[in-house]
Design an enzyme around this catalytic site. Structure first.
Site, PDB file in Angstrom:
ATOM      1  N   ASN A  46      69.341  33.553  52.526  1.00  0.00           N
ATOM      2  CA  ASN A  46      68.402  34.024  51.502  1.00  0.00           C
ATOM      3  C   ASN A  46      67.984  35.463  51.775  1.00  0.00           C
ATOM      4  OD1 ASN A  46      66.989  32.891  53.709  1.00  0.00           O
ATOM      5  ND2 ASN A  46      65.188  32.415  52.490  1.00  0.00           N
ATOM      6  N   CYS A  57      68.543  33.245  46.669  1.00  0.00           N
ATOM      7  CA  CYS A  57      68.711  32.079  47.542  1.00  0.00           C
ATOM      8  C   CYS A  57      69.989  32.242  48.370  1.00  0.00           C
ATOM      9  CB  CYS A  57      68.831  30.805  46.706  1.00  0.00           C
ATOM     10  SG  CYS A  57      67.266  30.193  46.061  1.00  0.00           S
ATOM     11  N   GLU A  59      72.413  30.356  48.525  1.00  0.00           N
ATOM     12  CA  GLU A  59      73.586  29.959  47.732  1.00  0.00           C
ATOM     13  C   GLU A  59      74.133  31.134  46.923  1.00  0.00           C
ATOM     14  OE1 GLU A  59      70.766  28.380  48.069  1.00  0.00           O
ATOM     15  OE2 GLU A  59      71.061  26.207  48.227  1.00  0.00           O
TER      16      GLU A  59
HETATM   17  N1  THU Z   1      65.826  28.970  49.146  1.00  0.00           N
HETATM   18  C1  THU Z   1      67.174  29.079  49.267  1.00  0.00           C
HETATM   19  O1  THU Z   1      67.690  30.025  49.872  1.00  0.00           O
HETATM   20  N2  THU Z   1      67.947  28.101  48.703  1.00  0.00           N
HETATM   21  C2  THU Z   1      67.458  27.026  48.042  1.00  0.00           C
HETATM   22  O2  THU Z   1      68.230  26.249  47.476  1.00  0.00           O
HETATM   23  C3  THU Z   1      66.011  26.773  48.038  1.00  0.00           C
HETATM   24  C4  THU Z   1      65.145  27.907  48.447  1.00  0.00           C
HETATM   25  C5  THU Z   1      64.977  30.039  49.730  1.00  0.00           C
HETATM   26  C6  THU Z   1      64.325  30.943  48.710  1.00  0.00           C
HETATM   27  C7  THU Z   1      63.144  31.484  49.482  1.00  0.00           C
HETATM   28  O3  THU Z   1      63.543  32.680  50.155  1.00  0.00           O
HETATM   29  C8  THU Z   1      62.823  30.424  50.516  1.00  0.00           C
HETATM   30  O4  THU Z   1      63.906  29.495  50.472  1.00  0.00           O
HETATM   31  C9  THU Z   1      61.536  29.672  50.237  1.00  0.00           C
HETATM   32  O5  THU Z   1      61.530  29.130  48.959  1.00  0.00           O
END
Ligand code: THU
Length: 130
Positions: A46, A57, A59
């Site tokens: 992220n 995110c 992903e």
């Molecule tokens: N986050 C992800 O990287 N992937 C997900 O599927 C859920 C949330 C990250 C976004 C943010 O930087 C942190 O988790 C907290 O929400």
């Protein structure tokens, strides 16, 4: 489900990606890794922003690496935070994964391996556009 997936390798690639996360606001680093149908492993972390809503995110980075490194279909996916947890992709990321998923994308879930279709049924996809 006939394919033999090296889940421990995938999980360790996700952890490695997580260690690169830029998450100064949530302090919740995330790493994701996936096996591609040609045997490659792609991963992402992220990347947050002072404008919180445009945070990427893990992903997003994974999909970007998938495309940049030659495309293909995702066959197995895992996502992790700092704990040894198996995080589920958020709703937007389920849609991102759907676009590039093999017929059956396996998802690493704490309660056992699921498929993307199980955790994201009746998805909107390119077939809806015709
Ligand atoms: N986050 C992800 O990287 N992937 C997900 O599927 C859920 C949330 C990250 C976004 C943010 O930087 C942190 O988790 C907290 O929400």
């Amino acid at each position: 489900m006939a394919v033999d997936i090296n889940w421990s390798l995938l999980r360790s690639e996700a952890k490695k990606a997580m260690e690169r996360a830029y998450a100064p606001y949530s302090k919740f680093p995330v790493g994701a890794a996936a096996l591609v149908d040609d045997g490659r492993i792609v991963s992402g972390c992220n990347v947050e922003n002072a404008s919180y809503g445009i945070t990427l995110c893990a992903e997003c980075g994974l999909i970007s690496e998938l495309i940049k490194s030659g495309g293909g279909r995702l066959v197995a996916f895992t996502c992790t935070g700092e704990q040894d947890d198996r995080l589920m992709p958020c709703g937007r990321c389920r849609q991102l994964l759907q676009e590039h998923a093999a017929a059956e994308l396996l998802i690493d879930h704490a309660a056992g391996i699921k498929t993307l279709n199980e955790i994201f049924p009746y998805a909107f996809d390119r077939t809806d556009l015709v």
